[in-house]
Design an enzyme around this catalytic site. Structure first.
Site, PDB file in Angstrom:
ATOM      1  N   SER A  62       0.832  -1.189   0.000  1.00 38.09           N
ATOM      2  CA  SER A  62       0.000   0.000   0.000  1.00 38.09           C
ATOM      3  C   SER A  62       0.881   1.259   0.000  1.00 38.09           C
ATOM      4  CB  SER A  62      -0.958  -0.042   1.200  1.00 38.09           C
ATOM      5  OG  SER A  62      -1.965   0.923   1.082  1.00 38.09           O
ATOM      6  N   ASP A 232      -5.377  -2.630  -3.301  1.00 43.50           N
ATOM      7  CA  ASP A 232      -4.471  -2.447  -2.160  1.00 43.50           C
ATOM      8  C   ASP A 232      -3.748  -3.733  -1.752  1.00 43.50           C
ATOM      9  OD1 ASP A 232      -3.600  -1.963   0.713  1.00 43.50           O
ATOM     10  OD2 ASP A 232      -4.387  -0.008   0.141  1.00 43.50           O
TER      11      ASP A 232
END
Length: 410
Positions: A62, A232
């Site tokens: 991320s 993500d």
């Protein structure tokens, strides 16, 4: 360096492979920059020209993938790499990451509403459904200006780095993916719905890894002959330390953006009342679970394996394929949620209005939603305070940092 023994450990070719693992957390990832600056200040207080990158293996997920890649691309000069990262985070504004104008903030929301109300009747609305709540195209432009991707391969070839790994989650297949680039041949690994893919790390990988679910749009990545939509890297990440181990790490420094161990547990004031939780509180905790639960489980797993290996009598060899991994975790000593609520007024008015609709409030009598706000608060006042908090947190653990790099695992 003032400590010649410490310098010898870091420079020795025979020293254990040390990995740096940076977790996700949106704007909270500014904390990682201050923590790394403090680690380097402890290891190399004089900023010696001979000082080498202490992290031959760098991994991130991320927002942590962005920090990891930016650092890896400048690994030949660790202090300069972090100075550059600090400059970016300290000059950051919301508009540098996602559109913060009224149309950019509310436009997708209105399209969602229109699709829910009339999409059953209007094919055009269904065909043009928004991909996310927010538009993060400004982030792509920022990364293009800030990260020298071709320099990563040069650092790998010149021995300044052994490997970089970043993660993403495929919405198309449901698999968790690790993309890695290493200095030499390395067999790809796989587990249950987990696959490693060797290929040059590029902008699209970072946009995918940092695509917070629902908030930012997924990115399309080419996987062989297929195209998959990926989001993500913290989603489905059951073993965040695993890529570092597969790349050859013997010890791992993890910099988390959420509290662990003895650090204070971050709580939302809703826990102290009978009020029904707002969308901001529910969304914030959902994101928190995505970003931290996998790390907590992985740390527990490694601790159990280490304990098992320590119980084996001397001279007895186990053909298990596992080894002892020394892990040190750095995490915030203060609630980042509370810090975020103090800085809400620095956000653009349209973003503040959007967050108020979701239930975020910084008013002393009704504070709530700090967890969600902390992921989206890309403002220099907030990120700067996180950098300073992290630096002080790590400097308070100087002896622990030194002991970790002097390798206790042999």
């Amino acid at each position: 360096m003032n400590d010649p023994s410490l310098s010898g450990i870091i420079d020795a070719a025979s020293s254990p492979q040390t990995a740096l693992v940076l977790t996700g957390g949106g704007a909270r990832a500014a904390y990682q920059v201050g923590a790394l600056q403090a680690v380097l200040a402890i290891l190399d207080p004089n900023k010696s020209a001979r000082f080498r990158n202490p992290f031959p293996i760098v991994c991130g997920s991320s927002a942590g993938a962005i920090n990891a890649t930016a650092y890896a691309c400048r690994a030949a000069h660790p202090h300069a790499a972090l100075k550059r990262l600090e400059k970016i985070w300290r000059s950051l504004h919301t508009g540098n990451v996602y559109r913060s104008d009224p149309v950019g903030v509310f436009g997708n929301g209105m399209r969602w509403l229109g699709m829910l109300m009339f999409g059953w009747a209007l094919q055009g609305l269904r065909d043009n459904a928004p991909k996310s709540l927010l538009d993060n195209r400004p982030l792509a432009k920022l990364l293009c200006r800030s990260i020298d991707f071709p320099n990563l391969q040069r650092n790998l070839q010149n021995g300044h780095l052994h490997g970089l790994a970043i993660t993403a989650s495929s919405y198309t297949s449901g698999n968790h993916l690790t993309f890695y680039q290493s200095s030499g041949p390395l067999d790809a690994w796989k587990g249950r719905r987990r696959y490693a893919i060797a290929e040059p790390i590029a902008l699209d990988h970072l946009m995918a890894s940092s695509a917070i679910p629902f908030v930012f749009p997924a990115a399309r990545l080419a996987l062989g002959e297929k195209q998959e939509w990926c989001g993500d890297g913290s989603m489905r990440q059951l073993a965040p330390i695993s890529p570092a181990i597969h790349l050859g790490a013997d010890r791992v420094l993890v910099i988390s953006t959420s509290a662990h161990g003895d650090a204070p547990v971050e709580e939302d004031p809703v826990h102290q009342s009978d009020q029904y939780p707002t969308l901001a509180q529910i969304g914030g905790h959902a994101l928190s679970d995505i970003f931290i639960d996998g790390l907590s489980i992985d740390l527990e797993r490694i601790s159990r394996i280490n304990t098992l290996l320590e119980s084996v009598p001397p001279g007895v060899q186990l053909n298990t394929g596992v080894k002892k991994i020394d892990v040190l975790t750095i995490s915030p000593s203060k609630s980042i949620d509370e810090i975020a609520l103090k800085h809400l007024n620095f956000m653009p008015k349209s973003v503040r209005a959007f967050l108020r609709v979701l239930g975020v409030s910084g008013r002393p009598e009704k504070e709530s939603g700090g967890l969600l706000a902390s992921f989206l608060l890309f403002e220099s006042a907030f990120t700067g305070e996180l950098i300073e908090l992290a630096f002080n947190d790590v400097m308070a653990r100087q002896e622990e940092i030194k002991a970790f790099f002097l390798w206790r695992g042999q």
